[in-house]
Design a protein around this motif. Sequence first.
Motif, mmCIF file in Angstrom:
data_model
loop_
_atom_site.group_PDB
_atom_site.id
_atom_site.type_symbol
_atom_site.label_atom_id
_atom_site.label_comp_id
_atom_site.label_asym_id
_atom_site.label_seq_id
_atom_site.Cartn_x
_atom_site.Cartn_y
_atom_site.Cartn_z
ATOM 1 N N ILE A 264 0.837 -1.206 0.000
ATOM 2 C CA ILE A 264 0.000 0.000 0.000
ATOM 3 C C ILE A 264 0.870 1.253 0.000
ATOM 4 O O ILE A 264 0.605 2.222 -0.738
ATOM 5 N N SER A 265 1.919 1.269 0.816
ATOM 6 C CA SER A 265 2.806 2.443 0.865
ATOM 7 C C SER A 265 3.488 2.666 -0.478
ATOM 8 O O SER A 265 3.576 3.815 -0.959
ATOM 9 N N THR A 267 2.494 1.666 -3.496
ATOM 10 C CA THR A 267 1.509 2.094 -4.493
ATOM 11 C C THR A 267 1.079 3.531 -4.246
ATOM 12 O O THR A 267 0.919 4.322 -5.197
ATOM 13 N N THR A 268 0.879 3.897 -2.972
ATOM 14 C CA THR A 268 0.518 5.280 -2.647
ATOM 15 C C THR A 268 1.624 6.237 -3.056
ATOM 16 O O THR A 268 1.349 7.334 -3.584
ATOM 17 N N LEU A 272 1.240 9.295 -5.658
ATOM 18 C CA LEU A 272 1.616 10.659 -5.286
ATOM 19 C C LEU A 272 2.649 11.226 -6.251
ATOM 20 O O LEU A 272 2.590 12.409 -6.631
ATOM 21 N N TRP A 395 2.181 14.114 4.695
ATOM 22 C CA TRP A 395 1.788 13.302 3.544
ATOM 23 C C TRP A 395 2.240 11.850 3.724
ATOM 24 O O TRP A 395 1.480 10.899 3.477
ATOM 25 N N ALA A 399 -1.044 9.481 3.992
ATOM 26 C CA ALA A 399 -1.383 8.844 2.711
ATOM 27 C C ALA A 399 -1.445 7.317 2.804
ATOM 28 O O ALA A 399 -2.423 6.713 2.338
ATOM 29 N N PRO A 400 -0.455 6.629 3.382
ATOM 30 C CA PRO A 400 -0.608 5.165 3.496
ATOM 31 C C PRO A 400 -1.506 4.735 4.655
ATOM 32 O O PRO A 400 -2.016 3.613 4.648
ATOM 33 N N PRO A 403 -5.688 4.152 3.552
ATOM 34 C CA PRO A 403 -6.091 2.840 2.993
ATOM 35 C C PRO A 403 -5.750 1.668 3.901
ATOM 36 O O PRO A 403 -6.470 0.668 3.910
#
Length: 500
Positions: A264-265, A267-268, A272, A395, A399-400, A403
């Motif tokens: 997830i991190s 992909t995020t 970004l 951020w 951001a991670p 999700p």
Amino acid sequence: MRPGTLLRLALAGTRTDGARVALTALSAALATLAGLAALTVLAVARPTGDDGVNSEQYTNALLREPGLRPGVAFALLLLCVPVLGLAGQCARLGAPGRDRRLAALRLAGATPGQVTRLAVAETGVASLLGTLAGLAVFEVGRRLLHRPDAAGRLPLPTDVHPAPAAVAAVVLGLPLVAALAGALLLRRVTTTPFGVVRRVRTRAPWPWPGVLILVALALFAAIRPVGLWYERRGAVMPDSVVPLLVLLGGLTAMIGVVSGTGWISYTTGRLLHRHGRGAAALLAARRLTADPWAGSRTFAALLAALIFGAGAAALRADFQAEVELARRTGGGLSDPDFYLGAMDLVDLAVGVAVAIAAGGLLVAVVEGVTSRRRAYAAQVATGVPRSTIGRSLLWASIAPAVPAIALALTVGYLLIAGPMPAPSGGGFEQTACDPGWQACGSDGGATRTRWVPKVTVTPDVPWEQLAWFAAGGLAAVLLTAVAGLVLLRSATSVEELRAT
């Protein structure tokens, strides 16, 4: 290196090293208390007689009923998960200073194996001190809390004690596990006289943790078919089958969600980098893609607590559906207030776990800011505003986290709500007393029969409770990120460029 020398060097260092040892010991003490409390609940002997016989020496119904005590012990063991996550974060506190100290030992003639054993011994010794302190607090607490009422009943199971072998397994097993985990984490680390070199993986994380989540859902879904399999054969299902499936499924789900945070991190960070606007978003994107596993390390305890909380919310919704079914059909839970009150205690345990996880997040943020202070100071020296660095930290934290928290809540809810059928009842004739007769059941026809229709009550999705858990998790992330911003000004001082 002699054991005495190893111990003295393991506990040596600066105030930061002392704080790391103290926090690691505190985490081990909390885990010991939770583990010994769970073992104490399990040590209560089942009373002789039928299955409906309770342990009447306790005032708490959760302890009186033998069928509920394994759930209480399981909840106490789950509290160890955020505590162990806090211990993992505390072990990383002051890592740069420790790396320089280990490099100095290599320069003085120590071998790579010796400095590795030294780093492992530090974690093991700190954990052992914590488990011994936790054992002492447990023994003193048992004696102070042993206060029977006028009828001789106890509020807590202070009349029993775990087996000595079980106590030794907790007190000695936790430091051993901590030492082995430290050795595992150091397998990619090479200490040289010039510093510490870490071999990192350059390939992007794969979404394989999704397979673990599916396996966890399958384990929970297998509980009902396994019970039906025993029932069709006229056999009694062993008491250990359901707890074993629940334990394996819960741990598999936690590992899958926490490991999936790395994907997830990453992909995020890519999203970004592609769609972000401004220097802060781009800096955060590069940081997330460069070290995507930082999210797994940082959010592990928080995500584990949220999985447990979402499962508890689904179980509460099922109890409420059972209450509604009892209202419609005249049967069902004998004491719904008791079960709903027990869920209030579960929610309290989840709140405590989230608070402990927030402490781990705070330690992780402080460690991250202090370990990268020279890089931040170099950015400030080249003209990057501190406000931009601060926004990039926000951020990289939020951001991670959004999700990941949504995934944890979804998985925790589906673990319980997915395989559990909707409560149903009715479809039978019910004999009731005719209110027009004084002697119900006499030959004069004082009873009447009515048909109770088949009723199925689908549990509602507990959106409000899930939203509160999500808000609590995000608030913990935000508060710890703000605490990191407070340290940012001192960490970005230009003088940090000259720090050794």
